[in-house]
Design an enzyme around this catalytic site. Sequence first.
Site, PDB file in Angstrom:
ATOM      1  N   GLY A  16       0.668  -1.214  -0.079  1.00 32.41           N
ATOM      2  CA  GLY A  16       0.037   0.010  -0.054  1.00 32.41           C
ATOM      3  C   GLY A  16       1.162   1.272  -0.178  1.00 32.41           C
ATOM      4  O   GLY A  16       2.274   1.093   0.297  1.00 32.41           O
ATOM      5  N   ARG A  17       0.223   2.409  -0.368  1.00 33.25           N
ATOM      6  CA  ARG A  17       1.013   3.675  -0.392  1.00 33.25           C
ATOM      7  C   ARG A  17       0.134   4.781   0.283  1.00 33.25           C
ATOM      8  O   ARG A  17      -1.104   4.593   0.080  1.00 33.25           O
ATOM      9  CB  ARG A  17       1.031   4.113  -1.673  1.00 33.25           C
ATOM     10  CG  ARG A  17       2.217   3.161  -2.587  1.00 33.25           C
ATOM     11  CD  ARG A  17       2.389   3.891  -4.021  1.00 33.25           C
ATOM     12  NE  ARG A  17       2.767   2.807  -4.898  1.00 33.25           N
ATOM     13  CZ  ARG A  17       4.072   2.329  -4.906  1.00 33.25           C
ATOM     14  NH1 ARG A  17       5.097   3.074  -4.123  1.00 33.25           N
ATOM     15  NH2 ARG A  17       4.662   1.470  -5.820  1.00 33.25           N
ATOM     16  N   GLY A  18       0.848   5.786   1.037  1.00 32.98           N
ATOM     17  CA  GLY A  18       0.294   6.686   1.774  1.00 32.98           C
ATOM     18  C   GLY A  18       0.756   7.823   1.613  1.00 32.98           C
ATOM     19  O   GLY A  18       1.958   8.161   0.935  1.00 32.98           O
ATOM     20  N   ALA A  20       2.516   9.555   3.605  1.00 33.01           N
ATOM     21  CA  ALA A  20       3.775   9.548   4.372  1.00 33.01           C
ATOM     22  C   ALA A  20       4.820   8.608   3.596  1.00 33.01           C
ATOM     23  O   ALA A  20       5.908   8.738   4.016  1.00 33.01           O
ATOM     24  CB  ALA A  20       3.772   9.471   5.734  1.00 33.01           C
ATOM     25  N   GLY A  21       4.367   7.617   2.935  1.00 32.53           N
ATOM     26  CA  GLY A  21       5.227   6.736   2.572  1.00 32.53           C
ATOM     27  C   GLY A  21       4.779   5.361   1.967  1.00 32.53           C
ATOM     28  O   GLY A  21       3.591   5.380   1.368  1.00 32.53           O
ATOM     29  N   THR A  22       5.554   4.366   1.820  1.00 32.02           N
ATOM     30  CA  THR A  22       5.004   3.076   1.043  1.00 32.02           C
ATOM     31  C   THR A  22       5.231   2.223   2.401  1.00 32.02           C
ATOM     32  O   THR A  22       5.959   1.737   2.898  1.00 32.02           O
ATOM     33  CB  THR A  22       5.842   2.827   0.068  1.00 32.02           C
ATOM     34  OG1 THR A  22       6.092   3.870  -0.755  1.00 32.02           O
ATOM     35  CG2 THR A  22       5.567   1.596  -0.871  1.00 32.02           C
ATOM     36  N   VAL A  23       3.981   1.143   2.234  1.00 29.65           N
ATOM     37  CA  VAL A  23       3.908   0.072   3.037  1.00 29.65           C
ATOM     38  C   VAL A  23       4.415  -1.165   2.431  1.00 29.65           C
ATOM     39  O   VAL A  23       3.714  -1.673   1.251  1.00 29.65           O
ATOM     40  CB  VAL A  23       2.310  -0.265   3.831  1.00 29.65           C
ATOM     41  CG1 VAL A  23       2.381  -1.131   4.674  1.00 29.65           C
ATOM     42  CG2 VAL A  23       2.228   1.219   4.421  1.00 29.65           C
ATOM     43  N   LYS A  36       6.585   0.264   7.083  1.00 27.74           N
ATOM     44  CA  LYS A  36       6.082   1.563   6.385  1.00 27.74           C
ATOM     45  C   LYS A  36       7.554   2.229   6.160  1.00 27.74           C
ATOM     46  O   LYS A  36       8.054   2.867   7.250  1.00 27.74           O
ATOM     47  CB  LYS A  36       4.974   2.309   7.323  1.00 27.74           C
ATOM     48  CG  LYS A  36       4.827   3.632   6.780  1.00 27.74           C
ATOM     49  CD  LYS A  36       3.566   4.136   7.297  1.00 27.74           C
ATOM     50  CE  LYS A  36       3.057   5.347   6.477  1.00 27.74           C
ATOM     51  NZ  LYS A  36       1.600   5.409   6.954  1.00 27.74           N
ATOM     52  N   ASP A 130      -5.069  11.365  13.199  1.00 30.24           N
ATOM     53  CA  ASP A 130      -5.562  11.171  11.875  1.00 30.24           C
ATOM     54  C   ASP A 130      -6.340  10.001  11.609  1.00 30.24           C
ATOM     55  O   ASP A 130      -6.335   9.161  10.977  1.00 30.24           O
ATOM     56  CB  ASP A 130      -4.032  11.183  10.928  1.00 30.24           C
ATOM     57  CG  ASP A 130      -4.490  11.458   9.564  1.00 30.24           C
ATOM     58  OD1 ASP A 130      -5.340  11.965   9.137  1.00 30.24           O
ATOM     59  OD2 ASP A 130      -3.420  10.837   8.700  1.00 30.24           O
TER      60      ASP A 130
HETATM   61  N1  LIG Z   1       0.310  -2.935   9.513  1.00 32.83           N
HETATM   62  C1  LIG Z   1      -0.366  -3.265   8.154  1.00 32.83           C
HETATM   63  N2  LIG Z   1      -0.698  -4.519   7.979  1.00 32.83           N
HETATM   64  C2  LIG Z   1      -1.376  -4.496   6.667  1.00 32.83           C
HETATM   65  N3  LIG Z   1      -1.614  -3.669   5.663  1.00 32.83           N
HETATM   66  C3  LIG Z   1      -1.102  -2.548   5.892  1.00 32.83           C
HETATM   67  C4  LIG Z   1      -0.718  -1.949   7.255  1.00 32.83           C
HETATM   68  N4  LIG Z   1      -0.323  -0.989   7.148  1.00 32.83           N
HETATM   69  C5  LIG Z   1      -0.749  -0.225   6.276  1.00 32.83           C
HETATM   70  N5  LIG Z   1      -1.360  -1.207   5.373  1.00 32.83           N
HETATM   71  C6  LIG Z   1      -1.646  -1.170   3.900  1.00 32.83           C
HETATM   72  O1  LIG Z   1      -1.117  -0.021   3.404  1.00 32.83           O
HETATM   73  C7  LIG Z   1      -1.999   0.891   2.886  1.00 32.83           C
HETATM   74  C8  LIG Z   1      -1.310   2.306   2.852  1.00 32.83           C
HETATM   75  O2  LIG Z   1      -1.026   2.535   4.440  1.00 32.83           O
HETATM   76  P1  LIG Z   1      -0.612   4.045   4.737  1.00 32.83           P
HETATM   77  O3  LIG Z   1      -0.580   4.180   6.206  1.00 32.83           O
HETATM   78  O4  LIG Z   1       0.748   4.307   4.178  1.00 32.83           O
HETATM   79  O5  LIG Z   1      -1.247   5.089   4.138  1.00 32.83           O
HETATM   80  P2  LIG Z   1      -2.842   5.671   4.302  1.00 32.83           P
HETATM   81  O6  LIG Z   1      -3.145   5.530   5.900  1.00 32.83           O
HETATM   82  O7  LIG Z   1      -3.734   4.899   3.271  1.00 32.83           O
HETATM   83  O8  LIG Z   1      -2.865   7.128   3.896  1.00 32.83           O
HETATM   84  P3  LIG Z   1      -2.119   8.329   4.706  1.00 32.83           P
HETATM   85  O9  LIG Z   1      -0.587   8.044   4.960  1.00 32.83           O
HETATM   86  O10 LIG Z   1      -1.942   9.263   3.496  1.00 32.83           O
HETATM   87  O11 LIG Z   1      -2.685   8.664   5.927  1.00 32.83           O
HETATM   88  C9  LIG Z   1      -3.209   0.810   3.772  1.00 32.83           C
HETATM   89  O12 LIG Z   1      -4.178   1.344   3.253  1.00 32.83           O
HETATM   90  C10 LIG Z   1      -3.371  -0.658   4.063  1.00 32.83           C
HETATM   91  O13 LIG Z   1      -4.049  -1.287   3.001  1.00 32.83           O
END
Ligand SMILES: Nc1ncnc2c1ncn2[C@@H]1O[C@H](COP(=O)(O)OP(=O)(O)OP(=O)(O)O)[C@@H](O)[C@H]1O
Length: 419
Positions: A16-18, A20-23, A36, A130
């Site tokens: 996943g991507r958000g 603040a970064g990439t998961v 992350k 958030d």
């Molecule tokens: N601990 C985790 N286990 C499994 N999947 C995860 C986990 N954390 C995040 N993800 C996946 O990665 C995606 C991106 O997460 P991330 O926290 O980077 O962004 P976000 O919360 O969608 O956006 P932002 O950072 O803009 O608030 C999530 O939507 C989720 O699907």
Amino acid sequence: MARKIGSRYTVHQVIGRGSAGTVWLGEGPDGPVAVKLLREDLAADQVLVGRFVQERAALTSLDHPRVVGVRDMVVDGSDLALVMELVQGTDLRSRLERDGALAPQTAVSIIADVADGLAAAHAAGIVHRDVKPENVLLDLAAVPGPGGAPRAKLTDFGVARLVDAPRRTRATRIIGTPDYLAPEIIEGLEPRAAVDIYALATVLYELLAGFTPFGGGHTGAVLRRHVTEQVPPVPGLPDGLWRIIAECLAKAPASRLRAAELADRLREQLPALAGLPVLAIPQQGRAPAEEALTPGEAVYAEVDAGPGTHKRRRGPAVPLVPGAAPDSTRDTHTSLRRPSAQELASYAAESRAQRATPGAAHRRDRQALLRRRRVLAVLVAVVLLLAGAAAAWTAFAATAPDAGHPARPAVHSTAPRAP
Ligand SMILES: Nc1ncnc2c1ncn2[C@@H]1O[C@H](COP(=O)(O)OP(=O)(O)OP(=O)(O)O)[C@@H](O)[C@H]1O
């Protein structure tokens, strides 16, 4: 492609991507993890790195079944990473996008779980800041809750705070996701636990109605509504549940419920909600893209169109400049907001009619769009005509000194000449 993060972790695949970064899906000494990896520009920010190290103990010690555990925090060369418990499932935003809205019992069960997680965090002195559907993960590997609802876990704890803190010291900026921002944040107050309650009640509202109470349109309008407007009721919602939502969306932070109390009150509602179907509330006026914006509003539209917006219906966390935002003269956009209570009541009947004649609604939308485009085209034509006339008059006045006006001096640039 595998990649080492610090000495203990290897990541294999982006999940996943958000903003603040990439998961990444990764592997650590104790098994699979989610890593992350923060964006390069954030990782290069020395203030943030310092804070990252400082917060390590607080974030890694927050251990609760309804919170996605932070196992480790890695600072290694240009890598800044949070190593998390891996949740096998999906995030609440994806579920909402798939289903539109959730059945009341499912929605309430999910939010009660998140409230449990918040209660633990608040007791440890941590404010999330958030809370939004993107940051709620549904653990599909866990035994489901009441009515088959998936168990929920809150993630991204402290990330908003980590990423935000250096910026707050540099400028008067606030960071958050506009639809979920408590009024006191917009007014520039220090965010306390009650901001998470406001955001969580907004998420509950969204799960039930399919849209947020103050969202829709550009960011400036959304912020203004948080501060000035009363929350519009959701038709068809049992009174008890509605009272809880309204209480948690109070403008005054002190009037909102505490997280533990919210979890209890929500669970009390669960038996009465069993079997209730998803509320049928048609959305409308939620897509302002084709609307003309005032210059002030256009600034926010540009902010909204920043990196990352491609992935979501709404933008990710966006920097907002407080003070410039709430502007009561921007009422032209209130038509884009969530409908009033009376309008909502009439939609039930209207949506039945629309279902009977499915093509009619689409035709109406199309005609309204064409009407708006025609008005915009006329406005643009008028502006161009006026600009042309002004240019012609200036040229005429400059070249016709005998036309009854004194000759204009030639215009000289004040800029120094190039050698
Ligand atoms: N601990 C985790 N286990 C499994 N999947 C995860 C986990 N954390 C995040 N993800 C996946 O990665 C995606 C991106 O997460 P991330 O926290 O980077 O962004 P976000 O919360 O969608 O956006 P932002 O950072 O803009 O608030 C999530 O939507 C989720 O699907």
